[in-house]
Design an enzyme around this catalytic site. Structure first.
Site, short mmCIF file in Angstrom:
data_model
loop_
_atom_site.label_atom_id
_atom_site.label_comp_id
_atom_site.label_asym_id
_atom_site.label_seq_id
_atom_site.Cartn_x
_atom_site.Cartn_y
_atom_site.Cartn_z
N HIS A 24 31.42 4.57 45.15
CA HIS A 24 32.95 3.76 45.91
C HIS A 24 32.59 2.01 45.59
N GLN A 49 48.05 5.97 52.44
CA GLN A 49 48.31 5.48 53.09
C GLN A 49 48.24 5.66 54.83
N TYR A 83 26.43 7.16 47.80
CA TYR A 83 25.59 7.59 48.26
C TYR A 83 24.33 8.43 48.27
N GLU A 128 29.34 9.50 44.24
CA GLU A 128 30.06 8.89 44.98
C GLU A 128 29.24 7.57 45.82
N ARG A 173 27.14 18.68 44.77
CA ARG A 173 27.78 17.77 44.58
C ARG A 173 27.56 16.72 43.10
P1 FAD Z 1 65.87 3.71 53.90
O1 FAD Z 1 64.75 4.64 52.82
O2 FAD Z 1 66.37 2.42 53.73
O3 FAD Z 1 66.88 4.57 53.93
C1 FAD Z 1 68.41 4.75 54.73
C2 FAD Z 1 69.81 5.33 54.04
O4 FAD Z 1 70.34 5.06 54.71
C3 FAD Z 1 69.88 4.72 52.00
O5 FAD Z 1 69.97 6.09 51.67
C4 FAD Z 1 71.11 3.91 53.28
O6 FAD Z 1 72.04 4.51 51.78
C5 FAD Z 1 72.10 4.93 53.62
N1 FAD Z 1 73.39 4.67 54.86
C6 FAD Z 1 73.00 3.25 55.20
N2 FAD Z 1 73.70 3.31 55.87
C7 FAD Z 1 74.71 3.78 55.87
C8 FAD Z 1 75.84 4.29 56.56
N3 FAD Z 1 76.36 3.13 57.39
N4 FAD Z 1 76.64 5.76 56.54
C9 FAD Z 1 75.88 6.23 55.57
N5 FAD Z 1 74.01 5.92 55.38
C10 FAD Z 1 73.83 4.98 55.39
N6 FAD Z 1 56.85 2.98 51.44
C11 FAD Z 1 55.30 3.27 51.55
O7 FAD Z 1 55.24 3.33 52.65
N7 FAD Z 1 54.22 3.14 50.40
C12 FAD Z 1 54.64 2.80 49.36
O8 FAD Z 1 54.30 2.55 48.66
C13 FAD Z 1 56.36 1.89 49.26
N8 FAD Z 1 56.99 2.23 48.45
C14 FAD Z 1 58.23 1.14 48.04
C15 FAD Z 1 58.51 0.39 47.00
C16 FAD Z 1 60.08 -0.21 47.21
C17 FAD Z 1 59.68 -0.83 45.31
C18 FAD Z 1 60.74 -0.22 48.25
C19 FAD Z 1 61.89 -0.48 47.90
C20 FAD Z 1 60.10 0.58 49.04
C21 FAD Z 1 59.09 0.96 49.06
N9 FAD Z 1 58.48 1.23 50.06
C22 FAD Z 1 57.49 1.75 50.52
C23 FAD Z 1 59.21 1.01 51.52
C24 FAD Z 1 59.74 2.75 52.47
O9 FAD Z 1 60.91 3.01 50.41
C25 FAD Z 1 60.63 2.53 53.22
O10 FAD Z 1 59.48 2.06 54.67
C26 FAD Z 1 61.59 3.80 53.69
O11 FAD Z 1 62.68 4.16 53.20
C27 FAD Z 1 62.53 3.33 54.88
O12 FAD Z 1 63.32 4.39 55.43
P2 FAD Z 1 63.90 4.63 56.08
O13 FAD Z 1 64.66 6.39 56.11
O14 FAD Z 1 64.53 4.13 57.58
O15 FAD Z 1 65.36 4.08 55.79
P1 NAP Z 2 56.14 -7.17 53.81
O1 NAP Z 2 55.33 -6.23 53.00
O2 NAP Z 2 56.81 -7.57 55.14
O3 NAP Z 2 56.48 -8.48 52.66
C1 NAP Z 2 57.72 -9.19 52.52
C2 NAP Z 2 57.19 -11.29 51.75
O4 NAP Z 2 58.03 -11.73 52.85
C3 NAP Z 2 56.17 -11.44 52.48
O5 NAP Z 2 55.33 -11.80 51.34
C4 NAP Z 2 56.11 -12.47 53.34
O6 NAP Z 2 55.14 -13.79 53.37
C5 NAP Z 2 57.16 -12.75 52.71
N1 NAP Z 2 58.45 -13.39 53.49
C6 NAP Z 2 58.64 -12.91 54.48
N2 NAP Z 2 60.02 -14.02 55.53
C7 NAP Z 2 59.90 -15.02 54.59
C8 NAP Z 2 60.53 -16.12 54.69
N3 NAP Z 2 61.45 -16.33 55.53
N4 NAP Z 2 60.80 -16.42 53.92
C9 NAP Z 2 60.24 -16.42 52.16
N5 NAP Z 2 59.43 -15.11 51.83
C10 NAP Z 2 59.61 -14.46 53.34
O7 NAP Z 2 57.73 -6.29 53.09
P2 NAP Z 2 58.10 -5.98 51.56
O8 NAP Z 2 57.24 -6.38 50.56
O9 NAP Z 2 59.91 -6.31 51.65
O10 NAP Z 2 58.03 -4.09 51.40
C11 NAP Z 2 58.85 -3.14 52.79
C12 NAP Z 2 57.80 -3.04 53.49
O11 NAP Z 2 57.49 -1.54 52.56
C13 NAP Z 2 56.38 -3.07 53.68
O12 NAP Z 2 55.86 -3.15 55.06
C14 NAP Z 2 55.22 -2.28 52.85
O13 NAP Z 2 54.52 -1.65 54.10
C15 NAP Z 2 56.29 -1.31 52.25
N6 NAP Z 2 55.83 -0.91 50.77
C16 NAP Z 2 54.54 -0.50 50.81
C17 NAP Z 2 53.91 -0.36 49.06
C18 NAP Z 2 51.99 0.12 49.07
O14 NAP Z 2 52.44 0.58 47.84
N7 NAP Z 2 52.20 0.72 50.28
C19 NAP Z 2 55.06 -0.86 48.18
C20 NAP Z 2 56.25 -1.49 48.95
C21 NAP Z 2 56.58 -1.32 49.86
P3 NAP Z 2 54.97 -14.97 53.78
O15 NAP Z 2 55.81 -14.70 55.28
O16 NAP Z 2 53.55 -15.50 53.22
O17 NAP Z 2 56.00 -16.31 52.55
FE1 SF4 Z 3 47.52 10.42 51.57
FE2 SF4 Z 3 49.52 12.00 52.77
FE3 SF4 Z 3 49.44 9.71 50.59
FE4 SF4 Z 3 48.11 11.82 49.96
S1 SF4 Z 3 50.20 11.71 50.53
S2 SF4 Z 3 47.60 10.18 49.72
S3 SF4 Z 3 47.47 12.38 51.48
S4 SF4 Z 3 49.02 10.62 53.25
#
Ligand code: FAD
Ligand code: NAP
Ligand code: SF4
Length: 680
Positions: free
Chosen positions: A256, A343, A170, A168, A218
């Protein structure tokens, strides 16, 4: 008697003087507890849980054999007798079970994040701000003695062995490669000289502790950097390592500073085991293979095909302490699988925070986040089956509460169902499989296609309600936006990823956060996670090992055919992608750059018209021609039910996106669920 599905994985490994219970090694991980006040008691609980879970051999996080080799100013070191007692807490906890534990000795060399670093030559690394001092011959010899003394202390502390970190990038790896070793004395030049530090260290360590002590070396089998070693050099070193007295050789993949991803989720499972297999023809001591192995099925296949004698998994043991016992009981569908997101583990370590796990927030919090049985069973309604609602339901039910989980749509998972559509994020399926199984094991009543209202919830007589209703995409105010939505020129990320609405060949993406990047990836890339050969080539790795470092020549790299013109836009003036994961963001960015995605920072959104999106950057207006404009501009909390429920007199809790939408990710959603479940 049930026959195991994993006979090779669960077979003992005889090392002559001692036996390992199975072929599973829990790889070295720095947790941050090592440096915390009182952290060793927590560390002991962390390792004990993994030993109880059946792992054969544990390697601890890296500990420096001396002051200069520490990772950071207050990094761990084992060089004084008074340090032995705290390590005893760890070894005694592990030895309550038939698990062995080795201490990893790691000297960072030029990767030291402090000004006292030393290296074979005075060459700064691209990932540390400090330039190391060149080691004198006296310093080299005293460092070897330090390794031997640290090993003696490790033996006193009750460790069964040590792992000498030689990969890695080191110190030992720095000596072994011309990239960082420009010395002209007997410690530099040809491979015999460059590997001298490794070999003399193994000999000194062996001499200090005798034959009945495990020494793992390693070895960097793939440096993945220019100026890395050739295959011939790696083999010469492996043979010398064996001769010098190592018990086992572990595989190291990539420095790294290498620009090849080696462990993030988009790396295909077991993408690098071929190099260990190749080494098996060269040495006779057992070999351990590693990197992106996260299920017992994959591990069993590697062993059954003879690619290695043992399998190392590190992060999978953060995700599930009971990985081995579940595999042994043929319950692999109950394993909480590591999704490779980094993460909560590596990203935390790089930010000097305690490591944990996105899918298992109890990892490294074994004494703090404890699910004790409740003596007051409550009838709980959980609204929303996204990560927050799922995790809360399972944890609360484990404590003995009666839990009913509702979601308005027909499947569990919330936004994970959207995330899993993104190339390279297929591991999210595993989390959904895990929760599906856990809900049924813990008798959570699941009601799908069931949108609850405040009235229906109040009428059902729940003691408390947990709102995990997630988020709503943020509504923007841009001239022409509504007309754009009406004509399907403007789309939300949900319409693209979830509803699979057709997208044209010219695309502007508003918002360059995690989701903006994911949408750009979805629209530009083919998933290569099931095609390791193509994936390796894509990242310039030469499986034929024709060149030192195992990298392809620039001319041999695949040429990318752009399928769409994509522009990814943000208002911030910082570098696009800066806010992505510390250890994974660069991979997402590099991928999009390869696909020819344009990235624009510092934009103001002016209007949307038939031609596309008008923005202003540095005072100049410009049109980004686009067939579609996709909104990925963050979210707002969805907590419509909160007020009416509270007015109806039922205690309401908000978790995940329903609580706070800004910077929400699944790590926070699941952790918050766990924190509420332990105290409700
Ligand atoms: P949600 O996942 O939004 O779940 C809410 C649920 O509530 C939904 O199933 C909805 O149908 C249900 N619901 C809403 N209202 C009602 C109601 N009145 N009655 C019954 N059911 C209801 N996060 C990461 O940490 N790493 C990532 O790599 C990552 N990648 C992402 C990529 C994409 C494309 C997207 C869209 C999101 C990603 N996220 C990622 C974000 C992550 O998925 C969200 O932060 C997470 O799902 C939030 O969880 P939650 O349970 O709060 O809400
Ligand atoms: P986000 O990461 O907070 O990005 C939101 C984007 O929208 C930013 O680029 C922001 O940039 C822009 N934005 C915010 N307010 C705006 C406005 N009023 N008008 C125009 N642009 C605006 O949120 P997200 O992409 O929706 O993701 C949601 C969460 O899911 C994130 O917190 C992220 O951690 C998680 N997630 C993680 C991964 C991962 O690979 N780890 C992947 C997907 C999602 P500017 O304000 O500069 O325009
Ligand atoms: Fe790290 Fe847990 Fe994500 Fe695996 S699932 S990479 S152990 S945070």
């Amino acid at each position: 008697m049930t026959t195991t599905a994993y006979p090779n994985l669960l077979a003992p490994l005889d090392l002559g003087f001692t036996q390992l219970a199975n072929r599973v090694l829990m790889g070295s991980m720095h947790t941050g507890l090592e440096e915390e006040r009182g952290g060793f008691a927590k560390l002991a609980a962390f390792y004990q849980a993994r030993a109880k879970g059946g792992v054969g051999l544990i390697v601890t996080g890296g500990v420096s054999p001396n002051f200069r080799g520490r990772i950071e100013p207050f990094g761990s070191e084992l060089s004084h007798f008074w340090q032995v007692n705290k390590h005893k807490q760890v070894t005694e906890a592990v030895h309550k079970y038939p698990t062995k534990i080795c201490l990893q000795l790691l000297h960072t060399g030029r990767y030291a994040y402090h000004p006292f670093g030393v290296a074979p030559s005075k060459i700064k690394s691209p990932i540390s701000p400090f330039t190391p001092k060149e080691m004198s011959v006296r310093q080299i010899k005293s460092t070897i003695k330090d390794y031997a003394y640290a090993t003696k202390l490790a033996a006193k502390a009750g460790y069964d062995g040590v792992e000498i970190m030689g990969s890695e990038g080191y110190l030992i790896n720095q000596f072994a490669c011309e990239r960082t070793n420009k010395r002209t004395d007997e410690w530099g030049g040809n491979i015999e000289n460059r590997m001298r530090l490794a070999i003399e260290t193994i000999k000194a360590v062996r001499e200090k502790v005798g034959e009945k002590f495990i020494i793992i070396f390693r070895l960097s089998m793939l440096d993945l950097v220019e100026g890395g070693n050739s295959w011939e050099d790696v083999v010469t070193m492996a043979k010398a390592v064996e001769k010098a007295g190592a018990t086992l050789i572990n595989t190291g993949i990539g420095w790294h500073e290498a620009r090849v991803p080696t462990i993030v989720t988009s790396v295909p499972r077991a993408a690098f085991t071929w190099v260990t297999e190749r080494m098996k023809q060269e040495v006779s001591i057992p070999l351990i293979t590693t990197n992106r192995i996260n299920t017992p099925e994959v591990a069993e296949k590697i062993l059954s095909e003879g690619q290695a004698d043992m399998v190392s998994m590190a992060r999978p043991f953060l995700a599930d302490a009971d990985f081995v016992n579940k595999a042994a009981a043929n319950k692999s569908d109950e394993i909480n699988t590591c999704i490779g997101c980094n993460q909560a583990c590596l990203d935390h370590v790089f930010q000097q925070k305690r490591a944990s796990c996105l899918v298992n927030p109890m990892a490294c919090y074994e004494t703090e986040l404890v699910l004790e049985k409740t003596d007051k069973t409550k009838k709980l309604a959980v609204i929303g089956a996204g990560p927050a609602g799922l995790a809360f339901s399972v944890y609360a039910a484990q404590r003995g509460h009666q839990v009913e989980l509702f979601d308005k749509i027909g499947e569990i998972g919330g936004q994970f169902n959207v995330a899993k559509q993104v190339p390279g994020k297929e591991e999210f399926y595993e989390t959904l499989r895990y929760f599906t199984k856990q809900l049924s094991l813990h008798d959570v009543k699941v009601h799908l296609n069931n949108e609850q209202s405040a009235d229906s919830l109040l009428a059902a007589g729940f003691d408390e309600v947990v709102l995990a209703t997630g988020i709503k995409p943020r509504k923007l105010d841009i001239d022409g936006l509504d007309a754009g939505f009406a004509s399907n020129k403007v789309l939300t990320y949900l319409q693209v990823l979830r509803d699979k609405v057709n997208v044209g060949s010219k695309v502007a993406i508003i918002g360059a956060g995690g989701i903006g990047f994911d949408v750009a990836t979805y629209l530009s890339e083919k998933s290569l996670t099931n095609d390791p050969e193509a994936w390796l080539k894509n990242w310039g790795v030469d499986k034929n090992y024709q060149q030192a470092g195992a990298l392809l020549d620039k001319g041999e790299l695949p040429v990318h055919q752009k399928t769409r013109d994509i522009t990814l836009i943000q208002r911030k003036t910082s570098k696009v992608g800066k806010g992505l994961g510390k250890t994974s963001g660069w991979v997402h960015r590099a991928n999009l750059v390869k696909q020819g995605v344009d990235m624009v920072a510092g934009a103001t959104y002016k209007s949307i018209n038939e031609q596309g999106l008008v923005i202003e950057v540095a005072g100049k207006e410009q049109l980004i021609e686009a067939d579609n404009i996709i909104i990925c501009a963050g979210q707002e909390s969805n907590r419509d039910l909160q007020q009416a429920l509270a007015e109806g007199g039922v205690p309401v809790h908000l978790i995940g996106g329903a609580n706070v939408a800004a910077e929400l990710d699944a790590k926070r959603a699941i952790r918050q669920a766990a924190e509420l479940a332990v105290q409700i």
